[in-house]
Write an enzyme that holds these catalytic residues in place. Sequence first.
Site, PDB file in Angstrom:
ATOM      1  N   GLU A 143       0.829  -1.198   0.000  1.00 28.25           N
ATOM      2  CA  GLU A 143       0.000   0.000   0.000  1.00 28.25           C
ATOM      3  C   GLU A 143       0.863   1.247   0.000  1.00 28.25           C
ATOM      4  O   GLU A 143       1.992   1.239   0.495  1.00 28.25           O
ATOM      5  CB  GLU A 143      -0.892   0.015   1.249  1.00 28.25           C
ATOM      6  N   CYS A 156       3.486   8.522   1.121  1.00 25.70           N
ATOM      7  CA  CYS A 156       4.059   7.587   2.085  1.00 25.70           C
ATOM      8  C   CYS A 156       4.216   6.260   1.352  1.00 25.70           C
ATOM      9  O   CYS A 156       3.227   5.669   0.921  1.00 25.70           O
ATOM     10  CB  CYS A 156       3.095   7.465   3.267  1.00 25.70           C
ATOM     11  N   CYS A 163       6.660  -6.882   6.727  1.00 23.72           N
ATOM     12  CA  CYS A 163       7.761  -6.340   7.521  1.00 23.72           C
ATOM     13  C   CYS A 163       8.221  -7.415   8.481  1.00 23.72           C
ATOM     14  O   CYS A 163       7.412  -8.170   9.011  1.00 23.72           O
ATOM     15  CB  CYS A 163       7.296  -5.105   8.299  1.00 23.72           C
ATOM     16  N   CYS A 167       6.872  -5.343  15.405  1.00 19.69           N
ATOM     17  CA  CYS A 167       6.431  -4.447  16.481  1.00 19.69           C
ATOM     18  C   CYS A 167       4.967  -4.785  16.787  1.00 19.69           C
ATOM     19  O   CYS A 167       4.124  -4.786  15.879  1.00 19.69           O
ATOM     20  CB  CYS A 167       6.588  -2.990  16.065  1.00 19.69           C
ATOM     21  N   CYS A 170       1.845  -2.622  15.525  1.00 16.95           N
ATOM     22  CA  CYS A 170       1.785  -2.227  14.114  1.00 16.95           C
ATOM     23  C   CYS A 170       1.167  -3.342  13.282  1.00 16.95           C
ATOM     24  O   CYS A 170       1.590  -4.502  13.356  1.00 16.95           O
ATOM     25  CB  CYS A 170       3.189  -1.912  13.611  1.00 16.95           C
ATOM     26  N   CYS A 394      -0.491   5.660  10.238  1.00 13.49           N
ATOM     27  CA  CYS A 394       0.715   4.953  10.699  1.00 13.49           C
ATOM     28  C   CYS A 394       0.361   3.619  11.339  1.00 13.49           C
ATOM     29  O   CYS A 394      -0.487   3.555  12.222  1.00 13.49           O
ATOM     30  CB  CYS A 394       1.442   5.776  11.749  1.00 13.49           C
TER      31      CYS A 394
HETATM   32  N1  SAH Z   1       9.677   0.306   9.811  1.00 15.93           N
HETATM   33  C1  SAH Z   1       9.865   1.744   9.783  1.00 15.93           C
HETATM   34  C2  SAH Z   1       8.958   2.401   8.804  1.00 15.93           C
HETATM   35  C3  SAH Z   1       7.480   2.371   9.193  1.00 15.93           C
HETATM   36  S1  SAH Z   1       7.067   3.973   9.651  1.00 15.93           S
HETATM   37  C4  SAH Z   1       9.702   2.288  11.181  1.00 15.93           C
HETATM   38  O1  SAH Z   1       9.227   1.571  12.044  1.00 15.93           O
HETATM   39  O2  SAH Z   1      10.120   3.419  11.423  1.00 15.93           O
HETATM   40  C5  SAH Z   1       5.561   3.814  10.423  1.00 15.93           C
HETATM   41  C6  SAH Z   1       5.554   4.594  11.740  1.00 15.93           C
HETATM   42  O3  SAH Z   1       4.295   4.395  12.364  1.00 15.93           O
HETATM   43  C7  SAH Z   1       6.605   4.061  12.694  1.00 15.93           C
HETATM   44  O4  SAH Z   1       7.083   5.085  13.520  1.00 15.93           O
HETATM   45  C8  SAH Z   1       5.785   3.084  13.491  1.00 15.93           C
HETATM   46  O5  SAH Z   1       6.374   2.758  14.705  1.00 15.93           O
HETATM   47  C9  SAH Z   1       4.495   3.850  13.651  1.00 15.93           C
HETATM   48  N2  SAH Z   1       3.374   2.990  13.967  1.00 15.93           N
HETATM   49  C10 SAH Z   1       3.251   1.668  13.748  1.00 15.93           C
HETATM   50  N3  SAH Z   1       2.064   1.223  14.185  1.00 15.93           N
HETATM   51  C11 SAH Z   1       1.408   2.283  14.679  1.00 15.93           C
HETATM   52  C12 SAH Z   1       0.123   2.465  15.250  1.00 15.93           C
HETATM   53  N4  SAH Z   1      -0.724   1.443  15.397  1.00 15.93           N
HETATM   54  N5  SAH Z   1      -0.217   3.710  15.637  1.00 15.93           N
HETATM   55  C13 SAH Z   1       0.622   4.742  15.470  1.00 15.93           C
HETATM   56  N6  SAH Z   1       1.841   4.636  14.936  1.00 15.93           N
HETATM   57  C14 SAH Z   1       2.236   3.416  14.544  1.00 15.93           C
END
Ligand code: SAH
Length: 404
Positions: A143, A156, A163, A167, A170, A394
């Site tokens: 996406e 974005c 991935c 985490c 996420c 995000c």
């Molecule tokens: N893998 C990279 C790129 C993804 S960026 C990274 O982690 O930085 C996506 C951003 O959104 C990251 O900062 C991630 O931690 C954050 N994110 C992931 N899940 C989220 C959620 N449920 N709510 C808010 N932010 C989230």
Amino acid sequence: MTALPMLPPLPSAPPATKDEPAVPTRGDAGSVALGRGEAEPNARARHRAAMPPRHLADLDLAARRTAVAALGGAPFRANQLSTHYFGRLVRDPDAMTDIPATDRARLTEALLPRLLTPVRELACDGGATRKNLWRLHDGSLVESVLMGYPDRVTVCVSSQAGCGMACPFCATGQAGLTRNLSTAEIVDQVAWFAEVASRGALPGSPARLSHVVFMGMGEPLANYVRVIDAVRRLTAPAPEGLGLSQRHITVSTVGLVPAIERLIVEDLSVTLALSLHAPDDDLRDELVPVNQRWKVAEVLDAVWRYAAHSGRRISIEYAMIRDVNDQPWRADLLGALLSGRLAHVNLIPLNPTPGSRWDASPKPVEREFVRRLRAAGVATTVRDTRGREIDGACGQLAAAEVEL
Ligand code: SAH
């Protein structure tokens, strides 16, 4: 939420076949060795998926000229193709009237294969936010999200299908890694949306796409070589590339220290965002499992070195999760770690993801967190939750076709 009509198929798109040359994967040079197994908890989900056919955006201009010559074309045809794709955002061979028809078919088939097939396009915020779900040549789904603001247009992009960083808050992290995207698969997401923006499709926004954030699916620094190549293509002036400013590109990472060190040597002035989410190792080990390999102190040390070298402020990403990482003492600890550094904090209200046991911090808690950080002299903003209703915010990108 509005489902937009499906975009018409691309006329330039010969179906990718197994016979077409694959993009060289350079062994695994594009990936960063993570060391201990737990650093990539979803590694088992990874399999050697097929990379897509070669595309003009995989190559720099010199290599495109060589490729055209190898196809029996005059090398300057590479410049013409590049001007269409990067300069005019045209991918329809019929519109490339400066190239004789016979050459055109041969060259576009070989150098402009269709990489992204739109499966679904969703919009919200009155059309100012759009999320596209793409099918890649091997069936993988990724996406990208386009966001129009009064002063800028940001896309974005995804750097991997899935991935491997796992985490727990996420959505992308839950399914594991399918494969790295090729350079051109990354660039093509931007070129596609640059064309959408150029048609004036975003109400109240400029008609020129200006910013790219590597905050879609995937961990960009785990697909290092292709992501850096994509950055070079996005920032090279047309016809070599899209001519974006390096400063308008943000690479977001969980904190793969060896890759950050490698990035310093590239001498780029892209913005580096670090997904910190906790100031202490105990909690960060859980929220960002790669912390078990590279601790908070180590990763901060690496990003400060990047800031010193590039002169660019580091963006510290911090999802506000109720009763998990939002305590006043954690704000103070974070403030102490960042005070006096070239950094600013981007607080992200936690976006809901399917099956998650967590939710966003209440607003008063968030305000107190902000107040304490600012009291420590740390610039802090709260990110808007653009695209939430289309699961485009995000951490919500999961590329599940059934959910749309
Ligand atoms: N893998 C990279 C790129 C993804 S960026 C990274 O982690 O930085 C996506 C951003 O959104 C990251 O900062 C991630 O931690 C954050 N994110 C992931 N899940 C989220 C959620 N449920 N709510 C808010 N932010 C989230």
